[in-house]
Design an enzyme around this catalytic site. Structure first.
Site, short mmCIF file in Angstrom:
data_model
loop_
_atom_site.label_atom_id
_atom_site.label_comp_id
_atom_site.label_asym_id
_atom_site.label_seq_id
_atom_site.Cartn_x
_atom_site.Cartn_y
_atom_site.Cartn_z
N MET A 1 26.65 51.21 35.39
CA MET A 1 27.77 51.81 36.07
C MET A 1 28.32 52.97 35.23
O MET A 1 29.41 52.88 34.70
CB MET A 1 28.87 50.79 36.31
CG MET A 1 28.47 49.59 37.11
SD MET A 1 28.04 50.11 38.76
CE MET A 1 27.31 48.63 39.36
N PRO A 2 27.58 54.03 35.08
CA PRO A 2 28.08 55.15 34.29
C PRO A 2 29.34 55.77 34.90
O PRO A 2 29.44 55.92 36.12
CB PRO A 2 26.93 56.15 34.31
CG PRO A 2 25.73 55.35 34.66
CD PRO A 2 26.22 54.26 35.55
#
Length: 76
Positions: A1-2
């Site tokens: 989940m950048p």
């Protein structure tokens, strides 16, 4: 989940230009981290020049200088 958090001096960017910037940053993350586009979030925040030192340099840049992937070409 950048998550990408971009802080910058105020620019006269339209909503479309901001969206284009976020889209291009997303594509870089997708390419290099093999993330799904739907998992990337991007925040764009304008910071006034007179607030840069207290809001960004002192709190985010200076404490991490040794571990930054790219160091700024300036000091404060």
């Amino acid at each position: 989940m950048p998550h990408i958090d971009v802080k910058f001096f105020p620019r006269d960017l339209s909503d479309a230009q901001q969206q284009a910037l976020a889209d291009e940053l997303t594509q870089v993350i997708v390419k290099h981290l093999q993330s799904k586009e739907s998992s990337v979030s991007v925040a764009l925040k304008e910071v006034q020049p007179e607030q840069w030192k207290s809001e960004v340099w002192d709190t985010e840049i200076a404490p991490q200088l040794d571990t930054l992937a790219r160091k700024p070409g300036y000091e404060m």
